[in-house]
Design a protein around this motif. Sequence first.
Motif, PDB file in Angstrom:
ATOM      1  N   GLU A  24      52.501  27.776  -5.527  1.00 36.14           N
ATOM      2  CA  GLU A  24      52.511  26.531  -4.778  1.00 36.14           C
ATOM      3  C   GLU A  24      53.063  26.742  -3.368  1.00 36.14           C
ATOM      4  O   GLU A  24      53.896  27.616  -3.136  1.00 36.14           O
ATOM      5  CB  GLU A  24      53.359  25.499  -5.516  1.00 36.14           C
ATOM      6  N   ILE A  25      52.590  25.932  -2.449  1.00 29.84           N
ATOM      7  CA  ILE A  25      53.098  25.915  -1.082  1.00 29.84           C
ATOM      8  C   ILE A  25      54.015  24.705  -0.948  1.00 29.84           C
ATOM      9  O   ILE A  25      53.686  23.612  -1.407  1.00 29.84           O
ATOM     10  CB  ILE A  25      51.943  25.838  -0.067  1.00 29.84           C
ATOM     11  N   ASN A  26      55.163  24.898  -0.330  1.00 26.87           N
ATOM     12  CA  ASN A  26      56.128  23.817  -0.135  1.00 26.87           C
ATOM     13  C   ASN A  26      56.487  23.752   1.340  1.00 26.87           C
ATOM     14  O   ASN A  26      57.052  24.696   1.894  1.00 26.87           O
ATOM     15  CB  ASN A  26      57.381  24.062  -0.981  1.00 26.87           C
ATOM     16  N   VAL A  27      56.135  22.655   1.983  1.00 32.27           N
ATOM     17  CA  VAL A  27      56.463  22.451   3.393  1.00 32.27           C
ATOM     18  C   VAL A  27      57.196  21.124   3.529  1.00 32.27           C
ATOM     19  O   VAL A  27      56.615  20.063   3.296  1.00 32.27           O
ATOM     20  CB  VAL A  27      55.203  22.444   4.283  1.00 32.27           C
ATOM     21  N   GLY A  28      58.461  21.189   3.861  1.00 31.64           N
ATOM     22  CA  GLY A  28      59.242  19.972   4.056  1.00 31.64           C
ATOM     23  C   GLY A  28      59.386  19.123   2.817  1.00 31.64           C
ATOM     24  O   GLY A  28      59.583  17.912   2.911  1.00 31.64           O
ATOM     25  N   GLY A  29      59.263  19.754   1.639  1.00 30.41           N
ATOM     26  CA  GLY A  29      59.362  19.011   0.388  1.00 30.41           C
ATOM     27  C   GLY A  29      58.034  18.529  -0.156  1.00 30.41           C
ATOM     28  O   GLY A  29      57.975  17.965  -1.253  1.00 30.41           O
ATOM     29  N   VAL A  30      56.938  18.751   0.579  1.00 27.72           N
ATOM     30  CA  VAL A  30      55.590  18.408   0.117  1.00 27.72           C
ATOM     31  C   VAL A  30      54.978  19.659  -0.506  1.00 27.72           C
ATOM     32  O   VAL A  30      54.919  20.710   0.130  1.00 27.72           O
ATOM     33  CB  VAL A  30      54.707  17.896   1.269  1.00 27.72           C
ATOM     34  N   VAL A  31      54.524  19.540  -1.750  1.00 29.27           N
ATOM     35  CA  VAL A  31      54.115  20.701  -2.543  1.00 29.27           C
ATOM     36  C   VAL A  31      52.649  20.579  -2.941  1.00 29.27           C
ATOM     37  O   VAL A  31      52.204  19.519  -3.390  1.00 29.27           O
ATOM     38  CB  VAL A  31      54.978  20.807  -3.819  1.00 29.27           C
ATOM     39  N   TRP A  32      51.899  21.678  -2.775  1.00 25.27           N
ATOM     40  CA  TRP A  32      50.524  21.692  -3.282  1.00 25.27           C
ATOM     41  C   TRP A  32      50.135  23.114  -3.659  1.00 25.27           C
ATOM     42  O   TRP A  32      50.678  24.082  -3.149  1.00 25.27           O
ATOM     43  CB  TRP A  32      49.540  21.106  -2.267  1.00 25.27           C
ATOM     44  N   ASP A  33      49.190  23.210  -4.585  1.00 28.09           N
ATOM     45  CA  ASP A  33      48.699  24.494  -5.071  1.00 28.09           C
ATOM     46  C   ASP A  33      47.257  24.674  -4.603  1.00 28.09           C
ATOM     47  O   ASP A  33      46.363  23.971  -5.069  1.00 28.09           O
ATOM     48  CB  ASP A  33      48.763  24.535  -6.598  1.00 28.09           C
ATOM     49  N   PRO A  34      46.991  25.608  -3.683  1.00 29.60           N
ATOM     50  CA  PRO A  34      45.625  25.805  -3.183  1.00 29.60           C
ATOM     51  C   PRO A  34      44.628  26.197  -4.264  1.00 29.60           C
ATOM     52  O   PRO A  34      43.423  26.060  -4.066  1.00 29.60           O
ATOM     53  CB  PRO A  34      45.785  26.935  -2.156  1.00 29.60           C
ATOM     54  N   ASP A  35      45.124  26.694  -5.392  1.00 22.00           N
ATOM     55  CA  ASP A  35      44.225  27.144  -6.453  1.00 22.00           C
ATOM     56  C   ASP A  35      44.021  26.106  -7.545  1.00 22.00           C
ATOM     57  O   ASP A  35      43.460  26.408  -8.595  1.00 22.00           O
ATOM     58  CB  ASP A  35      44.759  28.433  -7.079  1.00 22.00           C
ATOM     59  N   SER A  36      44.480  24.876  -7.318  1.00 22.38           N
ATOM     60  CA  SER A  36      44.255  23.828  -8.311  1.00 22.38           C
ATOM     61  C   SER A  36      42.763  23.619  -8.524  1.00 22.38           C
ATOM     62  O   SER A  36      41.973  23.693  -7.585  1.00 22.38           O
ATOM     63  CB  SER A  36      44.879  22.510  -7.847  1.00 22.38           C
ATOM     64  N   VAL A  37      42.368  23.347  -9.750  1.00 23.91           N
ATOM     65  CA  VAL A  37      40.961  23.096 -10.067  1.00 23.91           C
ATOM     66  C   VAL A  37      40.741  21.594 -10.089  1.00 23.91           C
ATOM     67  O   VAL A  37      41.262  20.885 -10.934  1.00 23.91           O
ATOM     68  CB  VAL A  37      40.581  23.707 -11.426  1.00 23.91           C
ATOM     69  N   ASN A  38      39.975  21.102  -9.137  1.00 29.56           N
ATOM     70  CA  ASN A  38      39.718  19.675  -9.028  1.00 29.56           C
ATOM     71  C   ASN A  38      38.265  19.445  -8.652  1.00 29.56           C
ATOM     72  O   ASN A  38      37.469  20.372  -8.588  1.00 29.56           O
ATOM     73  CB  ASN A  38      40.642  19.046  -7.978  1.00 29.56           C
ATOM     74  N   SER A  39      37.944  18.216  -8.358  1.00 31.82           N
ATOM     75  CA  SER A  39      36.555  17.868  -8.067  1.00 31.82           C
ATOM     76  C   SER A  39      36.190  18.056  -6.607  1.00 31.82           C
ATOM     77  O   SER A  39      35.052  17.841  -6.222  1.00 31.82           O
ATOM     78  CB  SER A  39      36.306  16.401  -8.447  1.00 31.82           C
ATOM     79  N   PHE A  40      37.153  18.467  -5.762  1.00 25.74           N
ATOM     80  CA  PHE A  40      36.815  18.641  -4.355  1.00 25.74           C
ATOM     81  C   PHE A  40      35.987  19.911  -4.186  1.00 25.74           C
ATOM     82  O   PHE A  40      35.963  20.774  -5.061  1.00 25.74           O
ATOM     83  CB  PHE A  40      38.065  18.669  -3.473  1.00 25.74           C
ATOM     84  N   PRO A  41      35.286  20.060  -3.032  1.00 23.72           N
ATOM     85  CA  PRO A  41      34.365  21.198  -2.853  1.00 23.72           C
ATOM     86  C   PRO A  41      35.047  22.535  -3.084  1.00 23.72           C
ATOM     87  O   PRO A  41      36.150  22.777  -2.606  1.00 23.72           O
ATOM     88  CB  PRO A  41      33.915  21.043  -1.391  1.00 23.72           C
ATOM     89  N   SER A  82      54.575  14.190  -8.035  1.00 27.02           N
ATOM     90  CA  SER A  82      54.688  15.643  -8.161  1.00 27.02           C
ATOM     91  C   SER A  82      54.456  16.367  -6.840  1.00 27.02           C
ATOM     92  O   SER A  82      55.079  17.396  -6.586  1.00 27.02           O
ATOM     93  CB  SER A  82      53.712  16.167  -9.222  1.00 27.02           C
ATOM     94  N   PHE A  83      53.566  15.869  -5.961  1.00 27.15           N
ATOM     95  CA  PHE A  83      53.360  16.580  -4.698  1.00 27.15           C
ATOM     96  C   PHE A  83      54.426  16.218  -3.666  1.00 27.15           C
ATOM     97  O   PHE A  83      54.633  16.957  -2.701  1.00 27.15           O
ATOM     98  CB  PHE A  83      51.946  16.378  -4.140  1.00 27.15           C
ATOM     99  N   CYS A  84      55.104  15.093  -3.862  1.00 32.59           N
ATOM    100  CA  CYS A  84      56.177  14.711  -2.940  1.00 32.59           C
ATOM    101  C   CYS A  84      57.355  14.166  -3.756  1.00 32.59           C
ATOM    102  O   CYS A  84      57.697  12.984  -3.665  1.00 32.59           O
ATOM    103  CB  CYS A  84      55.672  13.664  -1.951  1.00 32.59           C
ATOM    104  N   PRO A  85      57.994  15.014  -4.554  1.00 38.58           N
ATOM    105  CA  PRO A  85      59.084  14.543  -5.419  1.00 38.58           C
ATOM    106  C   PRO A  85      60.278  14.054  -4.599  1.00 38.58           C
ATOM    107  O   PRO A  85      60.799  14.769  -3.753  1.00 38.58           O
ATOM    108  CB  PRO A  85      59.441  15.790  -6.238  1.00 38.58           C
ATOM    109  N   GLY A  86      60.674  12.817  -4.848  1.00 39.35           N
ATOM    110  CA  GLY A  86      61.799  12.249  -4.120  1.00 39.35           C
ATOM    111  C   GLY A  86      61.484  11.894  -2.685  1.00 39.35           C
ATOM    112  O   GLY A  86      62.395  11.643  -1.885  1.00 39.35           O
ATOM    113  N   CYS A  87      60.197  11.877  -2.335  1.00 40.40           N
ATOM    114  CA  CYS A  87      59.819  11.551  -0.960  1.00 40.40           C
ATOM    115  C   CYS A  87      58.499  10.794  -0.965  1.00 40.40           C
ATOM    116  O   CYS A  87      57.926  10.517  -2.021  1.00 40.40           O
ATOM    117  CB  CYS A  87      59.705  12.812  -0.104  1.00 40.40           C
TER     118      CYS A  87
END
Length: 241
Positions: A24-41, A82-87
Amino acid sequence: MNFKKGLAIGLAAMGLSLSAQASEINVGGVVWDPDSVNSFPSAEDFFSSGNLFENFAVNPGDIVTGFGVFDQFNSDVNNAASFCPGCELTFTFTMELVQFNDFGGGAGTFEFTNMMIDIYVDHNPNYVGTQATASEGNLWLQLAGATNLTGFGTNLGTGSDTGTGAINLDVVGGLAASNFDTNMEAGGSDLILSSSFQPGGPNGLLKGGFELTGNSIPEPTSIALLGLGLLGFAAARKRNA
């Protein structure tokens, strides 16, 4: 170093690199996983969405201001907790009407220029659907229009506006600027915003939704490990020659 040993080191380093990229990448408390499997392209590793409110424009030169909040990051469902816990991740924007082109029957196209978007991460969540609470916190990402926002709608300029539009955006600042300044979209832009609007917001505002998509840059650690892997291969080949 023989070739087999160099190959093993190179593969190990590249394996670590791939593992780091999957983290996961965490920038300023905002977290995301570039390898998540979702419906986006599948060609892109970043997808986000949320809702917005904005005033409506009537004449060329009118300024539209708006605000909103993100509720999805690389997910098919609301995952704000989950992507912005406490924010919370909110934003404000402005743009200027260039023109409406009326096709008759209440339908037509629209064009806006000079779009600016400021995205904020606020670790004291208090967003209540107002411009003031959408502009609190630290500037997380600042975006400027690389193109004009264009689209199609009905009842444009009446306050009962309904429609959809899209724009390419450039990263110009913010805590996460280095993660999204990829130049990988059309014309060397960084992200694509698509949005919709319709009547029904508070105090005569239009309401709508949006999607912000593109790619994010791997963490420096993963890039360094990938380089180490390539150096291992190069050393093995040189000594084996």
